[in-house]
Write an enzyme that holds these catalytic residues in place. Structure first.
Site, PDB file in Angstrom:
ATOM      1  N   ARG A 328       1.194  -1.459  -0.170  1.00 41.32           N
ATOM      2  CA  ARG A 328       0.158  -0.425   0.471  1.00 41.32           C
ATOM      3  C   ARG A 328       0.955   1.486   0.021  1.00 41.32           C
ATOM      4  O   ARG A 328       0.354   2.109  -1.036  1.00 41.32           O
ATOM      5  CB  ARG A 328      -1.012   0.565   1.095  1.00 41.32           C
ATOM      6  CG  ARG A 328      -2.198  -0.786   1.261  1.00 41.32           C
ATOM      7  CD  ARG A 328      -3.286   0.068   0.624  1.00 41.32           C
ATOM      8  NE  ARG A 328      -4.572  -0.847  -0.006  1.00 41.32           N
ATOM      9  CZ  ARG A 328      -5.471  -0.394  -0.105  1.00 41.32           C
ATOM     10  NH1 ARG A 328      -6.269   1.117   0.023  1.00 41.32           N
ATOM     11  NH2 ARG A 328      -6.635  -0.506   0.170  1.00 41.32           N
ATOM     12  N   GLU A 733     -10.908   5.137   5.418  1.00 42.46           N
ATOM     13  CA  GLU A 733      -9.100   5.473   5.969  1.00 42.46           C
ATOM     14  C   GLU A 733      -8.900   6.724   4.955  1.00 42.46           C
ATOM     15  O   GLU A 733      -8.273   7.209   5.571  1.00 42.46           O
ATOM     16  CB  GLU A 733      -8.929   3.886   5.193  1.00 42.46           C
ATOM     17  CG  GLU A 733      -8.658   2.819   6.222  1.00 42.46           C
ATOM     18  CD  GLU A 733      -8.205   2.050   5.618  1.00 42.46           C
ATOM     19  OE1 GLU A 733      -7.244   1.128   5.739  1.00 42.46           O
ATOM     20  OE2 GLU A 733      -7.856   2.016   4.049  1.00 42.46           O
TER      21      GLU A 733
END
Length: 786
Positions: A328, A733
């Site tokens: 990520r 997020e």
């Protein structure tokens, strides 16, 4: 026009604007929360004979265990049993991907706080007291504690990752300007209000029911089954709600679930394992801290022409989810900027500390902050406003610009960052305030203000393609009420409210008619974690699929019963409109039941169009991107390093929001949580490897006094290009990256000490101590320059 046609037109008018999604509905458990009636795992009434467990923890960071004297532990008041690794019936492992994470250490301890044994007693306090009486014979071994040291020692939990595009070396050589440096960004404790807890209850025929505060019931089911040497069908895991999770209960609830279940199975009695805050923080992993070394080339306008970065994370002693987190970070290194030539290396440093894990953003914030730090430096080097340098580096608006493909090969087709930032720039009066801040600083020798605006582009989906799936069950009862069960878990973020709205909308009902039950592995199987901001996307679609099947059956039944075309039937406002006639939903349901029409259905959803080549680090890993931006203004006391956030303006792209009230609340919460990560929440280990910030007394999360007096959060008017649930976008997020603006506003204030000509060496978290050190470094650099 006949009367029936007029009635049908009136029906169309009545149903055309009816909706249940998109409304500002309160959280489905809000009243229960306020009244203290919401049931969390520790609130479940205990069955007679329930015992309580506590973990015995290592006092060494890295050591061989030559023996444990547990006599005093076993003789302590109320103790029923003490178990070690050799007592585990099945597999001694709770690692989510790589099996390198023992439930109980067996001969080797790898961090201070690693569980060695479990004590079971008649009360929670007696178990904890007894756990401290163990005498352990250690042979200490060298310990690695920082990501920098792990890199030097080539100590990694996984092989390094490498992503390259173009020819970064040649592009760097040709670049008119270069900036080179290093950055350290600390980790973060999840600090959920409800700590880790599991309550295991033995059932007949080797069955085990586990009430667990977890974001991933299916994984807990697998881990418990393996630990007990059973099949998954022997184990049921249930979670009604969590008092916060933030990623800390995705994989790391497994230790607590399995330890409780092992104890319960061996004793054939219910066992509850609840972690006190100190134990929780000592045992569990955090957000990964990252150390970066970067070299970036840029032109006279500040446009980046080459970017090279090496990042190493503090993974801890085991892999846990460090691999996906690093992936990520690599994929989010670009943030909102097009990078033509890149060379990115990510390493997961093996250290003798807690095994770090998922945390809101899951590596995305750690990847994106590095490029923001670089752009901040470029702007100062060129004497330009940071916003102007950010704008010139934004992804292009269309294919023709040739600047809309990410470093991993995914085309950006939904870019709204230009319009969003332009709107925020205007509504926040950024340019005017920039002049006011400079004027204030020129006249203020001690207090310095700082201002910064930062963007967000955040991809939505799990790294692993197969996790992007969800299931749901929808039951319509004869009285017209609806019960929904889905695979997502409620941790306060409002997933149950949103899913209930989706089902209510599909069936034409008020939200009060729909109820969501506890997440339960015996209801919906093989679920994915509620993580990666996919909870509402995946489970909302699955529940919609189930509800639509029921609606289609009711439509077909009504068409046959009333002798009309199915196209003339619609559902809205607790009614069914049938070619101009109105039937109460409950009435039609009862008739359908009497006609033996199936009134329940399962639903399923798999996110389309995703693929990822882990070896080449390329593909289409995200379903869409969420965007946002924030402007923050701070004031810093240059004599003490103290600071205060004066104002924050945030604009976030939630697509066509399912519930604006919940989404705005999520943005607000994420902003403050992210601000804490970057400013006050400092994790500190002493030289012996013990985490010293393991309680609220030593670890500072933001309080109400840290919130700005002016805090303006708005949702950007947009509609998701991708076919998400009602064209909404995730909101879990991405907003955590918005408070980058706070960090860079602080850096801007510190830079003003040197007339904005020196780049302050400010790491995160920007504690008062770190700020004061940066101020002194700028002053020293200015003195040398003078």
């Amino acid at each position: 026009m006949n009367t029936q046609s007029e009635a049908f037109l009136q029906q169309q008018a009545a149903t055309a604007n009816w909706t249940e999604v998109g409304k500002q509905r309160p959280h489905e458990s809000a009243v229960l929360h306020v009244l203290g009636e919401a049931t969390y795992t520790d609130d479940i009434p205990e069955i007679q004979g329930t015992l309580h467990a506590a973990l015995g923890l290592s006092h060494k960071a890295h050591a061989r265990v030559h023996g444990m004297d547990l006599k005093e532990v076993k003789a302590s008041i109320g103790v029923v049993a003490v178990y070690t690794a050799k007592d585990i019936p099945g597999t001694n492992d709770c690692g989510p991907i790589i099996h390198d994470d023992p439930i109980l250490a067996d001969g080797l301890v790898q961090y201070v706080g690693q569980p060695l044994f479990v004590v079971i007693a008649d009360t929670h306090d007696n178990a904890r007291r007894a756990a401290r009486l163990a005498k352990v014979d250690y042979e200490e071994l060298p310990a690695i504690l920082t990501p920098q040291d792990a890199r030097k020692a080539q100590s990694f939990v996984l092989p390094p990752m490498h992503l390259a595009r173009g020819n970064c070396r040649q592009a760097l050589e040709r670049a008119p300007h270069k900036v080179k440096g290093e950055l350290y960004v600390g980790g973060q404790e999840q600090f959920y209000l409800e700590g880790q807890i599991s309550y295991a209850i033995p059932k007949e025929d080797r069955g085990m029911l586990v009430y667990c505060s977890t974001q991933h019931p299916s994984e807990m089911q697998h881990v418990v089954a393996h630990a007990l040497g059973l099949h998954s069908h022997h184990v049921v895991v249930e979670c009604r709600r969590m008092g916060g999770g933030f990623g800390g209960k995705e994989s790391q609830s497994a230790l607590w679930a399995s330890a409780a279940a092992i104890s319960a199975a061996l004793l054939k009695r219910p066992v509850k394992l609840r972690a006190d805050r100190d134990d929780d923080m000592m045992v569990t992993g955090k957000r990964h801290c990252f150390y970066y070394e970067y070299e970036v080339g840029y032109d006279d306008e500040g446009r980046i022409v080459a970017a090279k970065v090496e990042m190493v994370s503090r993974a801890g002693y085991s892999a846990d989810l460090s691999g996906p987190v690093a992936t990520r970070a690599v994929c989010h290194f670009d943030n909102a900027y097009y990078l033509s030539d890149v060379d990115i290396v990510a390493m997961c440093g093996k250290t003798n500390t807690q095994s770090n894990t998922a945390f809101r953003g899951f590596g995305g914030p750690q990847g994106a902050i590095a490029i923001e730090y670089v752009i901040d430096e470029i702007a100062r080097n060129l004497g330009k406003d940071q916003l102007d340098v950010r704008k010139v580096n934004f992804y292009g608006r269309n294919d023709a610009e040739g600047r809309n493909v990410t470093q991993y090969g995914q085309k950006v087709v939904d870019n709204v960052i230009h319009e969003l930032v332009a709107e925020l720039e205007t509504t926040s009066a950024y340019r005017q305030r920039r002049e006011e801040v400079r004027a204030f600083n020129a006249a203020s020798p001690v207090l310095k203000k700082g201002l910064a605006i930062t963007p967000v582009k955040f991809g939505i989906a799990f790294n692993l393609t197969h996790l992007n799936q969800a299931g749901a069950l929808v039951h319509v009862y004869v009285d017209g009420s609806v019960l929904v069960n889905h695979g997502g878990t409620e941790m306060g973020q409002g997933i149950n409210t949103k899913v209930a709205q989706v089902v209510a909308h599909e069936l034409g009902l008020d939200l009060s008619q729909v109820r969501v039950s506890a997440t339960d592995t015996s209801k919906v199987a093989n679920t994915s974690a509620t993580a990666a901001s996919t909870g509402a996307d995946l489970n909302g679609k699955a529940a919609q699929d189930a509800a639509r099947q029921i609606r289609d059956r009711l439509t077909a039944f009504a068409a046959q019963t009333f002798g009309v075309d199915a196209s003339t039937i619609s559902f809205a406002d607790n009614k069914v409109y049938i070619d101009g006639n109105v039937e109460a939903f409950e009435s039609l349901v009862r008739k359908a039941y009497n006609a033996r029409v199936q009134l329940w259905s399962d639903g399923f959803y798999a996110t389309p169009g995703l693929h990822w080549d882990a070896a080449n680090m390329s593909g289409n890993p995200f379903f869409y991107f969420a965007y946002g931006a924030a402007v923050s203004e701070v004031v810093v006391d240059t004599l003490t390093g103290e600071w205060k956030l004066l104002r924050a303006d945030a604009l976030y792209d939630a697509g066509k929001s399912l519930n604006p009230a919940i989404d705005i609340g999520q943005v607000e919460g994420a902003f403050i949580q992210g601000m804490g990560w970057l400013t006050t929440e400092e994790l500190w280990w002493n030289k012996a490897g013990k985490l010293m910030t393991h309680a609220p007394s030593t670890y500072k999360i933001p309080g109400i006094s840290d919130c700005p007096e002016h805090f303006d959060v708005r949702l950007f008017n947009n509609r998701n290009v991708s076919d998400s649930i009602h064209r909404s976008k995730a909101v879990g997020e991405p907003p955590l990256l918005l408070p980058f603006s706070v960090f860079f506003a602080i850096r801007d204030a510190v830079a003003s000490v040197g007339d904005y000509k020196v780049n302050p060496p400010l790491n995160a978290p920007a504690t008062s101590e770190a700020i004061l050190n940066a101020v002194e470094a700028v002053q020293a650099a200015q003195a040398v320059g003078a």
